[in-house]
Motif scaffolding. Structure first.
Motif, PDB file in Angstrom:
ATOM      1  N   ASP A  38      45.582 118.722 -68.115  1.00 22.67           N
ATOM      2  CA  ASP A  38      46.489 119.838 -67.866  1.00 22.67           C
ATOM      3  C   ASP A  38      47.277 119.395 -66.641  1.00 22.67           C
ATOM      4  OD1 ASP A  38      47.416 122.123 -66.371  1.00 22.67           O
ATOM      5  OD2 ASP A  38      46.270 123.373 -67.746  1.00 22.67           O
ATOM      6  N   ILE A  39      48.555 119.188 -66.817  1.00 23.50           N
ATOM      7  CA  ILE A  39      49.301 118.481 -65.782  1.00 23.50           C
ATOM      8  C   ILE A  39      49.304 119.213 -64.455  1.00 23.50           C
ATOM      9  CG2 ILE A  39      51.579 119.424 -66.403  1.00 23.50           C
ATOM     10  CD1 ILE A  39      52.556 116.427 -65.964  1.00 23.50           C
ATOM     11  N   ALA A  40      49.383 120.545 -64.492  1.00 20.03           N
ATOM     12  CA  ALA A  40      49.365 121.292 -63.230  1.00 20.03           C
ATOM     13  C   ALA A  40      47.984 121.218 -62.585  1.00 20.03           C
ATOM     14  CB  ALA A  40      49.762 122.733 -63.471  1.00 20.03           C
ATOM     15  N   ARG A  41      46.930 121.404 -63.403  1.00 22.41           N
ATOM     16  CA  ARG A  41      45.566 121.315 -62.872  1.00 22.41           C
ATOM     17  C   ARG A  41      45.304 119.927 -62.300  1.00 22.41           C
ATOM     18  NH1 ARG A  41      40.067 123.310 -64.161  1.00 22.41           N
ATOM     19  NH2 ARG A  41      38.625 121.544 -64.102  1.00 22.41           N
ATOM     20  N   PHE A  42      45.740 118.884 -63.012  1.00 26.10           N
ATOM     21  CA  PHE A  42      45.496 117.510 -62.563  1.00 26.10           C
ATOM     22  C   PHE A  42      46.099 117.277 -61.176  1.00 26.10           C
ATOM     23  CE2 PHE A  42      47.066 113.180 -62.065  1.00 26.10           C
ATOM     24  CZ  PHE A  42      45.901 112.444 -62.226  1.00 26.10           C
ATOM     25  N   TRP A  43      47.380 117.614 -61.018  1.00 26.11           N
ATOM     26  CA  TRP A  43      48.036 117.323 -59.737  1.00 26.11           C
ATOM     27  C   TRP A  43      47.572 118.279 -58.646  1.00 26.11           C
ATOM     28  CZ3 TRP A  43      49.830 112.869 -58.567  1.00 26.11           C
ATOM     29  CH2 TRP A  43      50.299 112.023 -59.584  1.00 26.11           C
ATOM     30  N   LEU A  44      47.146 119.471 -59.021  1.00 22.37           N
ATOM     31  CA  LEU A  44      46.523 120.363 -58.041  1.00 22.37           C
ATOM     32  C   LEU A  44      45.301 119.680 -57.438  1.00 22.37           C
ATOM     33  CD1 LEU A  44      45.777 123.060 -56.653  1.00 22.37           C
ATOM     34  CD2 LEU A  44      44.630 123.700 -58.774  1.00 22.37           C
ATOM     35  N   TYR A  45      44.468 119.099 -58.295  1.00 22.77           N
ATOM     36  CA  TYR A  45      43.260 118.446 -57.807  1.00 22.77           C
ATOM     37  C   TYR A  45      43.572 117.166 -57.026  1.00 22.77           C
ATOM     38  CZ  TYR A  45      39.599 121.427 -59.629  1.00 22.77           C
ATOM     39  OH  TYR A  45      38.736 122.474 -59.826  1.00 22.77           O
ATOM     40  N   VAL A  46      44.615 116.448 -57.412  1.00 24.23           N
ATOM     41  CA  VAL A  46      45.011 115.268 -56.625  1.00 24.23           C
ATOM     42  C   VAL A  46      45.377 115.702 -55.206  1.00 24.23           C
ATOM     43  CG1 VAL A  46      46.775 113.493 -56.347  1.00 24.23           C
ATOM     44  CG2 VAL A  46      45.736 113.860 -58.586  1.00 24.23           C
ATOM     45  N   CYS A  47      46.183 116.768 -55.095  1.00 30.15           N
ATOM     46  CA  CYS A  47      46.545 117.289 -53.770  1.00 30.15           C
ATOM     47  C   CYS A  47      45.303 117.740 -53.009  1.00 30.15           C
ATOM     48  CB  CYS A  47      47.523 118.448 -53.914  1.00 30.15           C
ATOM     49  SG  CYS A  47      49.185 117.949 -54.381  1.00 30.15           S
ATOM     50  N   ALA A  48      44.392 118.402 -53.721  1.00 33.94           N
ATOM     51  CA  ALA A  48      43.174 118.877 -53.067  1.00 33.94           C
ATOM     52  C   ALA A  48      42.340 117.706 -52.559  1.00 33.94           C
ATOM     53  CB  ALA A  48      42.365 119.731 -54.037  1.00 33.94           C
ATOM     54  N   ALA A  49      42.298 116.606 -53.316  1.00 37.96           N
ATOM     55  CA  ALA A  49      41.534 115.427 -52.891  1.00 37.96           C
ATOM     56  C   ALA A  49      42.143 114.814 -51.630  1.00 37.96           C
ATOM     57  CB  ALA A  49      41.493 114.397 -54.019  1.00 37.96           C
ATOM     58  N   ILE A  50      43.463 114.763 -51.582  1.00 39.22           N
ATOM     59  CA  ILE A  50      44.134 114.241 -50.380  1.00 39.22           C
ATOM     60  C   ILE A  50      43.850 115.164 -49.197  1.00 39.22           C
ATOM     61  CG2 ILE A  50      46.354 113.660 -49.344  1.00 39.22           C
ATOM     62  CD1 ILE A  50      47.375 113.077 -52.207  1.00 39.22           C
ATOM     63  N   HIS A  51      43.964 116.464 -49.453  1.00 34.72           N
ATOM     64  CA  HIS A  51      43.717 117.456 -48.395  1.00 34.72           C
ATOM     65  C   HIS A  51      42.270 117.385 -47.902  1.00 34.72           C
ATOM     66  CE1 HIS A  51      43.986 121.198 -46.180  1.00 34.72           C
ATOM     67  NE2 HIS A  51      43.011 121.722 -46.900  1.00 34.72           N
ATOM     68  N   HIS A  52      41.346 117.126 -48.812  1.00 36.60           N
ATOM     69  CA  HIS A  52      39.932 117.019 -48.428  1.00 36.60           C
ATOM     70  C   HIS A  52      39.721 115.834 -47.500  1.00 36.60           C
ATOM     71  CE1 HIS A  52      35.525 116.359 -49.185  1.00 36.60           C
ATOM     72  NE2 HIS A  52      35.544 117.674 -49.075  1.00 36.60           N
ATOM     73  N   ALA A  53      40.475 114.756 -47.740  1.00 32.90           N
ATOM     74  CA  ALA A  53      40.362 113.571 -46.884  1.00 32.90           C
ATOM     75  C   ALA A  53      41.102 113.752 -45.569  1.00 32.90           C
ATOM     76  CB  ALA A  53      40.904 112.347 -47.625  1.00 32.90           C
ATOM     77  N   GLU A  54      42.260 114.416 -45.630  1.00 30.63           N
ATOM     78  CA  GLU A  54      43.111 114.639 -44.457  1.00 30.63           C
ATOM     79  C   GLU A  54      43.388 116.143 -44.352  1.00 30.63           C
ATOM     80  OE1 GLU A  54      44.555 112.766 -42.050  1.00 30.63           O
ATOM     81  OE2 GLU A  54      43.456 110.986 -42.622  1.00 30.63           O
ATOM     82  N   PRO A  55      42.524 116.915 -43.708  1.00 29.10           N
ATOM     83  CA  PRO A  55      42.660 118.380 -43.708  1.00 29.10           C
ATOM     84  C   PRO A  55      43.990 118.892 -43.172  1.00 29.10           C
ATOM     85  CG  PRO A  55      40.490 117.727 -42.924  1.00 29.10           C
ATOM     86  CD  PRO A  55      41.289 116.467 -43.041  1.00 29.10           C
TER      87      PRO A  55
ATOM     88  N   LYS B 203      32.908 104.297 -48.476  1.00 28.62           N
ATOM     89  CA  LYS B 203      32.121 104.737 -47.322  1.00 28.62           C
ATOM     90  C   LYS B 203      32.258 103.766 -46.155  1.00 28.62           C
ATOM     91  CE  LYS B 203      27.531 106.548 -46.220  1.00 28.62           C
ATOM     92  NZ  LYS B 203      26.158 106.789 -46.742  1.00 28.62           N
ATOM     93  N   GLN B 204      32.527 102.490 -46.475  1.00 29.97           N
ATOM     94  CA  GLN B 204      32.633 101.476 -45.430  1.00 29.97           C
ATOM     95  C   GLN B 204      34.052 101.301 -44.907  1.00 29.97           C
ATOM     96  OE1 GLN B 204      30.826  97.746 -46.732  1.00 29.97           O
ATOM     97  NE2 GLN B 204      29.455  98.879 -48.090  1.00 29.97           N
ATOM     98  N   LEU B 205      35.046 101.905 -45.589  1.00 27.28           N
ATOM     99  CA  LEU B 205      36.439 101.688 -45.205  1.00 27.28           C
ATOM    100  C   LEU B 205      36.764 102.329 -43.865  1.00 27.28           C
ATOM    101  CD1 LEU B 205      38.328 102.261 -48.593  1.00 27.28           C
ATOM    102  CD2 LEU B 205      38.133 100.115 -47.331  1.00 27.28           C
ATOM    103  N   ASP B 206      37.721 101.719 -43.164  1.00 31.15           N
ATOM    104  CA  ASP B 206      38.163 102.267 -41.884  1.00 31.15           C
ATOM    105  C   ASP B 206      39.406 103.130 -42.052  1.00 31.15           C
ATOM    106  OD1 ASP B 206      39.975 100.349 -42.550  1.00 31.15           O
ATOM    107  OD2 ASP B 206      39.944  99.293 -40.617  1.00 31.15           O
ATOM    108  N   ARG B 207      39.624 103.632 -43.261  1.00 26.56           N
ATOM    109  CA  ARG B 207      40.754 104.513 -43.529  1.00 26.56           C
ATOM    110  C   ARG B 207      40.271 105.746 -44.297  1.00 26.56           C
ATOM    111  NH1 ARG B 207      44.722 100.944 -47.093  1.00 26.56           N
ATOM    112  NH2 ARG B 207      44.306  99.457 -45.418  1.00 26.56           N
ATOM    113  N   SER B 208      41.073 106.793 -44.282  1.00 19.95           N
ATOM    114  CA  SER B 208      40.706 108.013 -44.996  1.00 19.95           C
ATOM    115  C   SER B 208      40.602 107.736 -46.486  1.00 19.95           C
ATOM    116  CB  SER B 208      41.756 109.103 -44.769  1.00 19.95           C
ATOM    117  OG  SER B 208      41.896 109.390 -43.401  1.00 19.95           O
ATOM    118  N   ASN B 209      39.730 108.469 -47.144  1.00 24.61           N
ATOM    119  CA  ASN B 209      39.660 108.331 -48.593  1.00 24.61           C
ATOM    120  C   ASN B 209      39.325 109.667 -49.227  1.00 24.61           C
ATOM    121  OD1 ASN B 209      36.459 108.086 -48.900  1.00 24.61           O
ATOM    122  ND2 ASN B 209      37.101 106.699 -47.252  1.00 24.61           N
ATOM    123  N   GLY B 210      40.054 109.951 -50.296  1.00 26.04           N
ATOM    124  CA  GLY B 210      39.834 111.168 -51.063  1.00 26.04           C
ATOM    125  C   GLY B 210      39.262 110.819 -52.423  1.00 26.04           C
TER     126      GLY B 210
END
Length: 877
Positions: free
Chosen positions: A83-100, A66-73
């Motif tokens: 589940d490898i596909a589910r896992f990496w889907l969520y990793v991408c979603a977390a990045i996308h959530h931080a950087e729309p 919360k205190q960082l001056d950079r994006s965070n997912g």
């Protein structure tokens, strides 16, 4: 019902509550020294925060990010993420959530699960890493509860990801246990910053501040020190103490804690649990079975219990509930407290789980969360309800991945699987997509025994449906794992014979990622990919089978590509246009069909000397991608590469260099199997730019990837490029050996265009190769037939490339044999024995035998009869 038409976009797959940073308690203590340590660690690739449950790991990292001056997912993991596909889907979603703005088209294109089919993990990671490299901002990605991940493929993929992680990305793992398999490697390279339990324990100053924030200022220094000692600085222990103190006389509590046999965490948990009302205890025990819950589900789980507390009351009581979203809609229990409550539930009523899981499943079903409902029904052994929902998923692509489907179906008893044939074969199919062919084979053998021993008592329709599904799965295993196209052809014929309307299995993510060629994307054996004697029948059968489910267009385009490679241009164009027309009507991922179709139609136009039409096809592809495709960037790199290579063949390097710069490709990049096309194009550009050493090093790596991943067509194209490059570098002998190797592997499958499309340099190499064969310089080896070489060279002539006389007269033995060998051959053809030949030609017996051995080697035969027959074939007799 069509699999394609029912596929969902990935946005529907993502549970957004998993992507929100957990809210910090109002009483959270600022731990400045730990924050400073975390900030220092940003210089490295990753941070590990490792401690048992309840040490404040998540609170600390939430406060830090919360205190960082950079994006965070943020991604909160759970056991279903194994589940490898589910896992990496969520990793991408977390990045996308931080950087729309980042990965927007990647998520909506269904790229993740389609890329992570068996054998395609690394290609997806390379694409993701390259896109992260292009991101201008720095980002921290937090993976909370990393310890729940025990799938070795996910661990291995994360290791690869860390290996090539760009400097603008930092990953923070929050875990209850040390991931030794990864950590040892990463620590040795100085990649990891770490915080462990000893660092996370509260000290006296922090404990004092903690109690003061909870309005327990009356606690003495000695009492705080005593609690700190008994809890060993365990943050959750201190929280439990606060709740226990508020519900009990302090002196009694401290007296009980002094007993040497008392284990503080269990004692305090029991104190908190016992201090609750009976209705609160019952409610919390019920919620311990749920992955997540909201106000409505909480109320549903307490139906018929008028005294049950509302979720809001539990929240207000600060009973270890964690908010999963910014709007406080969804919650989960603290993992440690959830495990404690689950044990209490089992002790209280061992049979309660079954009915509670049924309740949760029913609520999810009513809300349209059918896949969540299936999970709860299966967990509670409500098999009839689960099967009722699974019945609705036949011939349908669910929103989960194949490993999740495998997990579901493995929870069903064997007898139920056997009695529902579509579930049994869906399970076996999911094992194959989960890269477990050996286990799948055991189930297939069992199915074959059942068909042989029990099917006599079934109806004709039951036998045919069972056999159709069995042979469909057999076909998939044969072609994709055993790489036996002959068996695959027989299995698809049998499946179609028994089940002419197609299969009724449940599908998950059965499609390959977007590629410039469908045909080249399939596994195969070098030299026996799809030989002519089975290829046409195989594709006609597959098209007929897929037509029953309305998804034949990809197979039609694939067949069109094969016909193109065999230089059957008119027939190839027919099938490519069929698939193209149908793909336009396909609502789900049409670009995976129309992009390769249009690219190959462009190549046919080039082969027919119509460059204007070729460019028109590519411009059409570009327009369709820009209008309709969510995988725009993935498609454009192929289309623009094809346009650039067209210009490169005309001697114009400008567009090719612009393409290389636009997509930031370098010969030093990490390359995956799905990027072979792009980097073969790069190798051609490097050769044209006279960067020969860089091109050679890149081609060597591409060759190894193509071989390792069983991509015979790519291996063949790369080998031809290597031959051209060696010739350019002055290494003529190495070039000849490489082109011969390519011919050997291309002949059984009758490939022509892979040579011709490389232009004059390959034609010249083939001419030199023929001359060396004529001089007897290539002996005692397995060699391609000259009839095949003649067909390849005649195709160069069709392209307007002038051939020398020696190249244009390949139908005589004079080209192949030396004068003396030709004399020996003609004596053999007359029927003379060895003694008569030595007398006629005036040579010794040893010399004669040497000549005969050379003749056998050049003609690829092992006897005199075969040599005579082969010679007549070459002369067309």
């Amino acid at each position: 019902m069509s699999v394609l038409s029912n596929a969902k976009q990935h946005e529907n797959l993502v549970l957004k509550s998993k992507l929100f940073r957990p809210q910090q308690p109002e009483q959270a203590i600022q731990r400045l020294s730990l924050i400073a340590h975390l900030n220092e660690g940003l210089k490295r690739k990753a941070t590990f925060v490792i401690a048992p449950a309840g040490y404040g790991k998540t609170t600390l990292i939430s406060n830090w990010t919360k205190q960082l001056d950079r994006s965070n997912g943020w991604l909160s993991l759970d056991s279903r993420d194994n589940d490898i596909a589910r896992f990496w889907l969520y990793v991408c979603a977390a990045i996308h959530h931080a950087e729309p703005d980042f990965l927007e088209d990647t998520l909506s294109s269904d790229m993740v699960s389609s890329s992570l089919v068996s054998g395609h993990v690394e290609p997806f990671l390379v694409r993701l890493l390259n896109q992260l490299e292009e991101m201008s901002r720095h980002i921290v990605l937090v993976l909370d509860d990393w310890h729940v991940i025990d799938d070795q493929r996910i661990v291995d993929s994360m290791s690869f990801f860390i290996e090539y992680l760009p400097s603008n990305v930092h990953i923070c793992f929050i875990s209850r246990k040390s991931p030794e398999g990864l950590k040892a490697r990463w620590l040795s390279r100085g990649w990891v910053n770490k915080l462990e339990a000893d660092s996370l324990r509260f000290n006296l100053q922090e404990a004092t501040a903690f109690f003061h924030k909870h309005n327990l200022v009356e606690l003495s220094h000695d009492q705080i020190q005593s609690l700190l000692y008994k809890t060993e600085g365990w943050v959750t222990g201190l929280k439990l103490a606060v709740i226990a103190i508020n519900g009990k006389v302090k002196d009694q509590l401290f007296h009980a804690l002094e007993a040497p046999q008392v284990h503080a965490e269990n004692f305090l948990a029991e104190e908190v649990f016992e201090s609750l009302s009976e209705s609160e205890r019952k409610m919390l025990m019920k919620l311990s079975l749920l992955q997540r819950f909201n106000h409505e589900l909480c109320a549903w789980m307490s139906q018929n219990d008028l005294e049950a507390p509302s979720l809001q009351k539990l929240i207000d009581s600060n009973l270890f509930l964690v908010s999963l979203d910014d709007h406080n809609q969804w919650y989960r229990l603290h993992h440690w407290f959830k495990a404690f409550l689950r044990r209490q539930l089992i002790d209280y009523d061992p049979r309660a789980e079954t009915s509670l899981y049924g309740l949760a499943g029913a609520w999810c079903e009513q809300q349209g969360l059918k896949e969540d409902a299936v999970e709860y029904y299966l967990a509670g052994k409500h098999y009839e309800e689960a099967i009722r929902l699974l019945e609705e998923m036949k011939s349908f692509m669910i929103r989960r991945q194949f490993s999740t489907l495998r997990k579901w179906l493995s929870m069903l008893p064997e007898a139920i699987l056997q009695s529902h044939h579509y579930l049994y074969f869906s399970f076996v199919f999911s094992l194959l997509w989960d890269n477990r062919p050996d286990v799948a084979e055991e189930y297939l053998l069992r199915a074959e025994r059942i068909l042989e021993e029990e099917a006599h008592s079934w109806s004709s329709a039951e036998r045919n449906r069972y056999a159709g599904d069995l042979y469909f799965v057999r076909n998939f295993k044969s072609t994709q794992f055993d790489m036996d196209m002959v068996k695959g052809l027989e299995y698809i014929r049998l499946s179609l014979m028994h089940s002419p309307t197609g299969t009724d299995l449940i599908f998950a993510s059965p499609y390959l990622p977007l590629a410039p060629s469908i045909y080249r994307s399939y596994n195969g054996k070098r030299g026996r990919h799809l030989p002519r004697e089975i290829a046409d029948t195989f594709f006609q059968s597959m098209i007929a089978f897929m037509k029953q489910m309305g998804i034949e267009e990809a197979i039609e385009v694939c067949y069109g590509e094969l016909l193109y490679e065999r230089n059957e241009l008119k027939k190839a164009e027919e099938y490519l246009k069929k698939g193209l027309t149908k793909s336009i009507r396909t609502r789900h991922e049409p670009e995976k069909v129309f992009v390769p179709a249009l690219l190959f139609l462009s190549r046919i136009s080039v082969a027919n000397h119509n460059v204007i039409a070729a460019v028109r096809w590519l411009e059409m592809a570009k327009e369709k991608v820009l209008e309709n495709s969510s995988a725009m960037k993935e498609a454009l790199i192929f289309i623009e590469a094809e346009l650039a290579l067209l210009k490169l063949d005309e001697g114009d390097t400008l567009l090719a260099l612009q393409w290389k710069s636009k997509y930031r490709l370098s010969h030093q990049d990490a390359v995956s199997v799905d990027q072979l096309y792009n980097y073969q194009a790069l190798a051609r550009i490097l050769v044209a730019s006279n960067e020969l050493r860089a091109a050679w090093n890149l081609l060597k790596r591409l060759w190894e990837i193509a071989l390792k991943d069983h991509r015979p067509m790519d291996a063949l194209a790369i080998q031809i490029l290597q031959a051209v490059l060696q010739k350019r570098m002055g290494n003529h002998e190495e070039a000849i050996l490489l082109i011969e190797g390519a011919l050997i592997h291309a002949e059984p499958d009758d490939y022509i265009r892979v040579f011709v499309d490389q232009g004059l340099s390959v034609a010249e190499l083939l001419g030199e190769y023929i001359q060396m064969r004529q001089k007897g310089l290539l002996r005692d080896r397995s060699i391609p037939s000259l009839r095949y070489v003649r067909r390849v060279l005649s195709s160069f002539a069709d392209q307007g490339i002038t051939l020398s006389a020696s190249e244009d007269s390949l139908d005589t033995l004079e080209v192949l044999l030396t004068n003396r060998e030709l004399s020996v051959y003609r004596c053999m053809e007359e029927g003379l024995d060895n003694q008569a030949i030595t007398e006629r030609l005036g040579i010794g017996m040893g010399t004669l035998k040497s000549h005969i051995n050379h003749i056998y080697s050049k003609l690829q035969v092992s006897s005199r009869v075969e040599a005579i027959r082969r010679g007549r074939e070459l002369r067309g007799v």
